[in-house]
Design a protein around this motif. Structure first.
Motif: not given
Length: 296
Positions: A196-206
């Protein structure tokens, strides 16, 4: 009494009459006619410029023969019709060095080079878009100077998108790509089976994600990282085949067993035939017991 009139000229036309003798006091009328592609430039008598009358491209003047005289006529090539070239270059790039004006019919090559963080966007000649040839990141096009021309060259600000992942799964996008400023880029998420997708970050931010994708607005360089983790509702079953001394002869990993089956230290239902199939090439014949361990 006779006096000598000496007539000379350069290339590009003819003078009449030619050199010769004339009676004292005679007025000699001369006609300088340029050849095609040439025009009359000047005439001198004994080295002094004289006034002429122009008639249909010919130069007319006269000399009074009160002594010996020398006449020289100069012709020159017709200069090309010149047209102005006015070029406007937008922010984010440059063009090759150009003149302010060119002769009629001249083909002028323009090379538009974007700077770092930009790409070529468009070019117009007299307000009309023109086709360009791309040479790497440069845009090349030609302008024919058949009249005064106005050229406008524009560049587009861009940002770099970098996409990475951790765990088992894929992302529906190139690892590194360039996008126009303000563009919304949608990236699909595709975890492996039982992940499953646990997390997504953009430039280190959730970052929020829904519906199997995430959208990133390219208002700066962006680094997107996806983290996939094992689905907590499933676990792997590792079956170790051991001999009577506890030596592991073979191992089988069975992926994605539902947690609802429960846990057990001994796996029931593993038949001798299944084991024989897995070990047939090993020609092992010993008393076996089948033990199972669970690895969540």
């Amino acid at each position: 009494e006779l006096f000598q009139l000496t007539v000379t000229k350069n290339e590009g036309g003819n003078v009449r009459p030619a050199s010769g003798e004339h009676v004292d006091g005679t007025t000699v009328y001369l006609e300088a006619t340029p050849s095609d592609g040439y025009l009359f430039v000047s005439a001198t008598v004994d080295g002094t410029p004289v006034a002429v009358t122009m008639e249909g491209g010919k130069a007319l003047f006269s000399v009074v023969m009160d002594g010996d005289h020398s006449v020289h006529v100069t012709f020159g090539p017709v200069p090309p019709v010149m047209y102005d070239l006015d070029v406007t270059v937008g922010t984010g790039g440059s063009i090759n060095e150009l003149q302010d004006s060119y002769g009629s019919g001249t083909e002028v090559t323009i090379i538009a080079t974007p700077g770092v963080g930009y790409r070529f966007l468009s070019a117009t000649v007299d307000g009309t878009p023109v086709d360009v040839t791309m040479d790497d990141r440069d845009a090349v096009f030609t302008v024919v100077m058949s009249k005064d021309r106005t050229v406008d060259v524009r560049f587009q600000k861009t940002y770099i998108l970098t996409v990475g992942k951790e765990g088992q799964g894929s992302v529906g996008h190139l690892e590194t790509s360039e996008h126009d400023s303000g563009t919304g880029v949608t990236i699909s998420l595709d975890p492996a089976e039982h992940w499953v997708v646990a997390s997504v970050t953009v430039n280190g931010q959730p970052a929020a994600f829904a519906g199997g994708s995430v959208t990133v607005v390219m208002d700066s360089d962006k680094e997107v990282t996806y983290v996939y983790s094992r689905n907590p509702l499933y676990f792997d079953l590792i079956v170790n085949y051991v001999d009577e001394d506890g030596n592991v002869l073979d191992t089988a990993r069975l992926y994605g067993w539902p947690e609802e089956i429960g846990r057990s230290e001994t796996l029931l239902g593993v038949t001798t035939e299944e084991y024989a199939y897995k070990t047939a090439k090993r020609t092992i014949s010993v008393q076996l017991e089948k033990l199972a361990t669970w690895d969540k």
